[in-house]
Scaffold this motif. Sequence first.
Motif, PDB file in Angstrom:
ATOM      1  N   MET A 122       0.823  -1.211   0.000  1.00  0.00           N
ATOM      2  CA  MET A 122       0.000   0.000   0.000  1.00  0.00           C
ATOM      3  C   MET A 122       0.857   1.260   0.000  1.00  0.00           C
ATOM      4  O   MET A 122       0.396   2.326  -0.398  1.00  0.00           O
ATOM      5  CB  MET A 122      -0.938  -0.006   1.211  1.00  0.00           C
ATOM      6  N   GLN A 123       2.075   1.180   0.449  1.00  0.00           N
ATOM      7  CA  GLN A 123       2.959   2.345   0.483  1.00  0.00           C
ATOM      8  C   GLN A 123       3.557   2.639  -0.885  1.00  0.00           C
ATOM      9  O   GLN A 123       4.015   3.743  -1.142  1.00  0.00           O
ATOM     10  CB  GLN A 123       4.092   2.092   1.492  1.00  0.00           C
ATOM     11  N   SER A 124       3.541   1.669  -1.782  1.00  0.00           N
ATOM     12  CA  SER A 124       4.186   1.803  -3.077  1.00  0.00           C
ATOM     13  C   SER A 124       3.418   2.744  -3.992  1.00  0.00           C
ATOM     14  O   SER A 124       2.191   2.847  -3.912  1.00  0.00           O
ATOM     15  CB  SER A 124       4.299   0.424  -3.732  1.00  0.00           C
ATOM     16  N   TYR A 125       4.149   3.403  -4.899  1.00  0.00           N
ATOM     17  CA  TYR A 125       3.477   4.224  -5.899  1.00  0.00           C
ATOM     18  C   TYR A 125       2.797   3.350  -6.953  1.00  0.00           C
ATOM     19  O   TYR A 125       1.988   3.816  -7.741  1.00  0.00           O
ATOM     20  CB  TYR A 125       4.458   5.183  -6.568  1.00  0.00           C
ATOM     21  N   ASP A 126       3.133   2.055  -6.968  1.00  0.00           N
ATOM     22  CA  ASP A 126       2.497   1.107  -7.876  1.00  0.00           C
ATOM     23  C   ASP A 126       2.154  -0.159  -7.081  1.00  0.00           C
ATOM     24  O   ASP A 126       2.868  -1.153  -7.137  1.00  0.00           O
ATOM     25  CB  ASP A 126       3.437   0.772  -9.033  1.00  0.00           C
ATOM     26  N   PRO A 127       1.065  -0.128  -6.285  1.00  0.00           N
ATOM     27  CA  PRO A 127       0.719  -1.268  -5.418  1.00  0.00           C
ATOM     28  C   PRO A 127       0.548  -2.581  -6.169  1.00  0.00           C
ATOM     29  O   PRO A 127       0.887  -3.641  -5.655  1.00  0.00           O
ATOM     30  CB  PRO A 127      -0.598  -0.823  -4.763  1.00  0.00           C
ATOM     31  N   THR A 128       0.027  -2.525  -7.403  1.00  0.00           N
ATOM     32  CA  THR A 128      -0.176  -3.761  -8.170  1.00  0.00           C
ATOM     33  C   THR A 128       1.156  -4.433  -8.469  1.00  0.00           C
ATOM     34  O   THR A 128       1.310  -5.660  -8.303  1.00  0.00           O
ATOM     35  CB  THR A 128      -0.902  -3.454  -9.487  1.00  0.00           C
ATOM     36  N   ALA A 129       2.129  -3.659  -8.897  1.00  0.00           N
ATOM     37  CA  ALA A 129       3.448  -4.224  -9.199  1.00  0.00           C
ATOM     38  C   ALA A 129       4.108  -4.748  -7.926  1.00  0.00           C
ATOM     39  O   ALA A 129       4.769  -5.793  -7.944  1.00  0.00           O
ATOM     40  CB  ALA A 129       4.335  -3.173  -9.866  1.00  0.00           C
ATOM     41  N   SER A 130       3.928  -4.041  -6.818  1.00  0.00           N
ATOM     42  CA  SER A 130       4.497  -4.504  -5.556  1.00  0.00           C
ATOM     43  C   SER A 130       3.849  -5.806  -5.113  1.00  0.00           C
ATOM     44  O   SER A 130       4.531  -6.714  -4.626  1.00  0.00           O
ATOM     45  CB  SER A 130       4.320  -3.436  -4.472  1.00  0.00           C
ATOM     46  N   ALA A 131       2.546  -5.911  -5.283  1.00  0.00           N
ATOM     47  CA  ALA A 131       1.844  -7.141  -4.923  1.00  0.00           C
ATOM     48  C   ALA A 131       2.337  -8.307  -5.770  1.00  0.00           C
ATOM     49  O   ALA A 131       2.512  -9.427  -5.272  1.00  0.00           O
ATOM     50  CB  ALA A 131       0.336  -6.957  -5.099  1.00  0.00           C
ATOM     51  N   ARG A 132       2.571  -8.039  -7.047  1.00  0.00           N
ATOM     52  CA  ARG A 132       3.110  -9.084  -7.919  1.00  0.00           C
ATOM     53  C   ARG A 132       4.510  -9.495  -7.455  1.00  0.00           C
ATOM     54  O   ARG A 132       4.854 -10.685  -7.447  1.00  0.00           O
ATOM     55  CB  ARG A 132       3.154  -8.579  -9.357  1.00  0.00           C
TER      56      ARG A 132
END
Length: 216
Positions: free
Chosen positions: A1-11
């Motif tokens: 959730m802190q990432s500017y790209d949560p989807t990529a971080s989740a991946r």
Amino acid sequence: MQSYDPTASARGVTLSLVAMLMVAGVLVLPRSERDFVEACANAVLLLLVINYAALVLLPERAIHQASALESWHAGYWRGHLSHKNVSAPVFSVLAMFGIYCIRSGARLRGWAITFLAVIFVLHTGSKTTIGFLPLAIGIVLCGSAIRSSGAIVIVHLCFAVLVTCLTVGTIYSPSLLAMTAAVLDDPTFTGRDAIWQFASASISAHPWFGHGYARF
């Protein structure tokens, strides 16, 4: 959730968990150390054979090309990995594993793994890894010679602190920078000091939760 790209971080988290599960399986499933050595020696040797075959059959994939984005890396080996600076440390670990196999009973395969992995590292052109690999192996062999596990742990910790001071530490201390410059022709490590300075300055923006998993 802190990432500017949560989807990529989740991946990234998902892929990391898959890799961790595979590593856990390798360590947990063998019934004994001998089974572990046998399985891993065969797998690592097969991986090396595949990579060397790729150098011959698929050089455009296994070797950096002049037509690629970083054309100055042309001719350096990368194997099945994305970049020579990723391949070098991975294959250096395989070289160390080969030494472990030699000392654990799989001598022939161990020598083959060590030889093939070291040759691969030398052809990656990664100066840092090429310089540190013999030092790391030397420290381990010296520890075995004096038969003191505590001493080898202390030496490794001291070595890690020294390396940190002479790399990332150079952006904080002119004295450390001068020491590194006295040892190396390029104390910036091919411009990596700019990355360290940028990262260091960015810590204050998100000091507790960072910038997101693998997204900085």
